[in-house]
Design a protein around this motif. Structure first.
Motif, PDB file in Angstrom:
ATOM      1  N   THR A 131      54.381  60.682 -33.632  1.00  0.00           N
ATOM      2  CA  THR A 131      54.036  60.280 -32.351  1.00  0.00           C
ATOM      3  C   THR A 131      53.644  58.976 -31.757  1.00  0.00           C
ATOM      4  O   THR A 131      54.365  58.130 -30.978  1.00  0.00           O
ATOM      5  CB  THR A 131      52.944  61.190 -31.774  1.00  0.00           C
ATOM      6  N   SER A 168      44.312  68.108 -29.798  1.00  0.00           N
ATOM      7  CA  SER A 168      43.496  67.121 -29.100  1.00  0.00           C
ATOM      8  C   SER A 168      43.461  66.010 -30.235  1.00  0.00           C
ATOM      9  O   SER A 168      43.534  64.908 -29.947  1.00  0.00           O
ATOM     10  CB  SER A 168      42.058  67.672 -29.165  1.00  0.00           C
ATOM     11  N   LEU A 197      46.459  64.144 -30.053  1.00  0.00           N
ATOM     12  CA  LEU A 197      46.361  63.297 -28.879  1.00  0.00           C
ATOM     13  C   LEU A 197      45.523  62.164 -28.701  1.00  0.00           C
ATOM     14  O   LEU A 197      46.076  60.872 -28.568  1.00  0.00           O
ATOM     15  CB  LEU A 197      45.808  64.028 -27.430  1.00  0.00           C
ATOM     16  N   TRP A 200      46.646  57.976 -28.756  1.00  0.00           N
ATOM     17  CA  TRP A 200      45.722  56.872 -28.181  1.00  0.00           C
ATOM     18  C   TRP A 200      45.540  55.954 -28.828  1.00  0.00           C
ATOM     19  O   TRP A 200      45.605  54.749 -28.517  1.00  0.00           O
ATOM     20  CB  TRP A 200      44.610  57.669 -27.240  1.00  0.00           C
TER      21      TRP A 200
END
Lengths: 522, 295
Positions: A303, A378, A381, A385
């Protein structure tokens, strides 16, 4: 000694005319002083391994810095000492501990365990005198002082009663001891547990019993209700139950299977390794977290790389004005300390009060960190970030090194943008960033702080003997087993560390080989 | 379809739909990414100024302003954590630079038995993260504390020593490469002039390699500043904590948590790292991309 007259012929290692010599002298003296202090401290503690290490280190240091034969060593020794102790030794020790049952209940050697067993099963010996007791604090450790046969004696948890020089006795009570603070009743109250738990051996022989107190003012002699038979290596209770030493488990075991606590440290072979797979309470969570560790590391790399690369490709376009500002803002998450970021996100994702549920989702009740799958999402994610700016930087750099001619050639051949990206840009990009992707994988595989700070490994599996949860990766599982459960299991935790070592080592080795291959190509 | 290669100023201006298709959407995209990138940072900044002081009250960004939490920080252990963090990270950085540079100097300038083997061994050891041995490190520090009380659990010095254990390894390699680029003729000339190896090291090498020293030092500083697991194990009591351990205690406690204190502390704790990062950015970027290109 007179200063040398022919400096060029004299070894600079012993050249007294240079100020550097005195700097070195002072430093080496400090090292020696510390080493000698350590050697002396090792003797009463019977730390022979450390003692041997200190002696060898001191000899090496003195030889290296005062001879002129080992010049490279002068530059290597300081770093090597730290490397040897805090990296190589701890690695070797991890391997050693992995084959023992070291942990709560098996913390020490056998004789300490025997003494401990006797002390925890004691009771007052009938007919022995009581002594007015003085409770002392010696460098933070509680000690007892009594008057026995007209002589002041002091002892603590580790040293049996011994005559104390320089103690003041008033009547039957010791009132002052050199180098120790006499505790008053208030202070005793404050440290009640320490005082009540303390057992001071009367002599070196556990059979002579030990001093205990129930109230901090009077002490009595207590002895074990168990008798230890050294020849048979057994404990016998007052009612005749026999506990036999089991050297393979490091425990005293009775015929009905009951054991005495604590046990001692023994080598258990591969038990810790097999336990991970065979212990039904552990095997499930272990396999799950093994799978999740890989999934987490691989997905994190994919990702972050995908997003970083997308940004790099999109903004590798000089027609976009303000790219410098964009870039500076894109990489802000990379500059923010990761441990803080994880905690901030924990707040943001809080189910009841978090910004995401309350504001972004208008008061939704989404259990971001409390539901297994959502917690995993989460984590990915948040790691996206945290990680995309790095990949953005890397890809931006790598794009610059791809010759423009190749793209031009692609255009000439009539390839569309996607085709050019897939056939030219991406493969070339991958060649240069592959090693970084591998190290990013290795890093994320052990990304303890993110997991620990964001979810703490939770949501926890109910009823497991270890506080393990669905988002635990292997390293946070090791931490939970070693430090967070009811029992600290250093042996088991170390065995798991070894497994991670193997995985990470293998990955790094592959990465290293890859790097070598590329070096040959380029 | 004729697609142009981006060539900056030579570009003919794009207009209208064409501009939107090729450039305009990139701005929209950039803004979306920026929102994603900075909103947590704005949130923590806002929470630190919010008078409510709890997680509950921190949901409306910048609705009210107070400096109270920053002032209150000084009544807590926070200044101590900050000081501890600076002591630990600065000492670690200096120690790392000196030890790694000395080792790199030895490997780069001397030819001795076991040199190649030593380099390879370092490379292999460096593959095994020290952090993985945290159980053994904890046990070691516990034992060391009995022999040298200053190196026991709860001591910042012990933590520094643990970090210095990882000083060689990657850093030596980084510096070794850099040292090799400094011409040997320089030291040979100095040697002929009667300089000792120590004078060459401190007087010539260390000065010429200052850029790499700065980078290694600052990266080591940032690394130990944010290190958590070893710090948590080695440091025993709140007054010994570093920022990472202390702020974890505040930030992980959601209910009665000193959330605003955490937010204010996080802002202060992040500032030095962000500043260092901005200062370092060009080195980091070139370092990363150089590494990327070389493979």
């Amino acid at each position: 000694m007179s200063p040398p007259t022919t400096p060029s012929r004299l070894s600079h290692a012993r050249d007294l005319s240079r100020p550097g010599f005195y700097v070195k002298l002072v430093l080496v003296m400090l090292v020696n002083a510390m080493g000698v202090y350590g050697i002396m401290a090792c003797i009463p503690l019977e730390e022979w391994g450390v003692l041997a290490f200190l002696v060898v280190t001191l000899l090496v240091v003195d030889y290296v810095y005062f001879s002129n034969r080992a010049i490279p060593a002068k530059y290597l020794v300081p770093g090597l000492i730290f490397l040897a102790v805090f990296q190589i030794y701890v690695m070797v020790n991890t391997a050693y501990v992995a084959f023992t049952n070291y942990g709560d209940g098996h913390n020490d050697n056998k004789s300490a365990a025997i003494t401990q067993i006797m002390k925890t099963s004691d009771r007052r010996v009938d007919g022995t005198p009581t002594y007015p007791l003085t409770v002392l604090d010696r460098d933070g450790r509680i000690a007892f002082a009594i008057v026995q046969d007209g002589e002041a004696k002091v002892g603590d948890a580790e040293t049996p009663l011994a005559p104390a020089d320089g103690a003041t006795v008033e009547g039957e009570k010791v009132t002052e001891v050199e180098g120790a603070e006499v505790l008053n009743l208030g202070q005793i109250q404050q440290r009640q547990k320490e005082v009540l738990d303390l057992r001071v051996s009367m002599t070196d022989d556990p059979a002579d019993g030990w001093l205990r107190t129930d109230n901090g003012t009077m002490a009595y002699v207590a002895k074990s209700t168990l008798t230890y038979d050294e020849a048979a290596d057994t404990f016998t209770t007052a009612d005749g139950k026999v506990f036999k030493a089991d050297p393979s488990r490091g425990l005293f075991v009775a015929e009905d299977g009951s054991t005495l606590s604590p046990g001692w440290r023994v080598n258990v072979g591969f038990d810790n390794f097999t336990q991970m797979f065979s212990d039904s309470r552990l095997a499930g969570p272990f396999v799950k977290s093994l799978v999740w560790s890989f999934a987490f590391a691989i997905l994190s790399v994919l990702t972050t790389f995908a997003m970083g690369m997308l940004l790099a490709v999109v903004f590798n376009d000089p027609r976009v004005k303000g790219r410098v500002l964009y870039r500076a803002l894109f990489i802000l998450p990379y500059a923010f300390p990761a441990f803080l970021a994880a905690l901030v996100w924990r707040g943001l994702l809080n189910r009841e009060f978090g910004f995401i549920n309350q504001v972004l989702l208008g008061g939704a009740d989404i259990n971001w960190l409390g539901d297994g799958n959502l917690a995993k999402l989460s984590i990915l994610l948040v790691n996206l970030w945290l990680g995309f700016p790095y990949m953005f930087l890397v890809c931006t750099g790598a794009l610059q090194s791809i010759p423009g001619e190749l793209t031009e050639a692609g255009i000439m051949d009539g390839a569309g943008p996607l085709r050019r990206f897939g056939s030219i840009t991406l493969p070339l990009l991958l060649v240069s960033v592959a090693p970084l992707l591998i190290s990013s994988f290795a890093f994320n595989f052990n990304n303890f702080s993110l997991i620990f700070m964001l979810t703490g490994g939770g949501p926890n599996y109910p009823g497991a003997p270890y506080p393990l949860g669905e988002t635990d990766i292997l390293i946070s599982m090791v931490y939970a087993i070693a430090f967070e459960g009811g029992e600290r299991q250093y042996g088991l935790a170390s065995a798991m560390s070894i497994l991670i070592f193997v995985v990470v080592g293998l990955i790094s080795w592959l990465g290293f080989r890859q790097t070598r291959k590329l070096e040959e190509v380029l | 379809m004729a697609t142009r290669i981006a060539t900056g100023d030579n570009e003919t201006r794009l207009r209208g739909a064409r501009w939107w298709k090729e450039v305009g959407w990139k701005h929209i995209f950039a803004i979306a990414v920026i929102v994603f990138a900075i909103f947590p940072l704005l949130y923590v900044l806002s929470a630190s100024f919010n008078p409510t002081g709890t997680l509950t009250g921190s949901t409306s960004l910048f609705s009210a302003f107070t400096m109270d939490h920053y002032i209150r920080l000084f009544g807590t252990d926070f200044p101590k954590w900050m000081l501890n963090s600076f002591i630990v990270s600065t000492t670690t950085a200096i120690g790392t630079v000196v030890m790694a540079a000395a080792a790199a100097y030895a490997f780069s300038r001397f030819r001795f038995k076991g040199r190649r083997g030593g380099l390879t061994a370092l490379l292999i050891i460096q593959m095994f993260p020290q952090m993985l041995a945290f159980v053994a490190i904890f046990l070691l520090v516990t034992t060391l504390g009995e022999i040298f009380p200053v190196l026991g659990i709860g001591s910042n010095l012990a933590l520094i020593c643990v970090y210095l254990g990882g000083a060689l390894g990657a850093n030596t390699f980084l510096m070794y490469g850099f040292f090799n680029t400094i011409p040997k003729e320089l030291d040979e000339a100095a040697k002929i002039d009667g300089a000792t190896h120590a004078q060459i090291f401190w007087g010539i090498m260390m000065r010429l390699v200052t850029p790499i020293l700065a980078v290694v030092g600052l990266l080591s500083f940032v690394g130990s500043y944010g290190e958590f697991i070893l710090a948590r194990l080695v440091l025993g009591r709140p007054e010994n904590y570093t920022l990472a351990v202390g702020l974890y205690v505040w930030g992980s406690d959601e209910r009665n948590a000193p959330w605003a204190l955490f937010a204010a502390g996080a802002v202060i704790a992040a500032i030095p790292v962000i500043l260092l990062f901005m200062y370092l950015q060009k080195y980091i970027v070139s370092g990363l991309t150089a590494g990327g290109v070389k493979g």
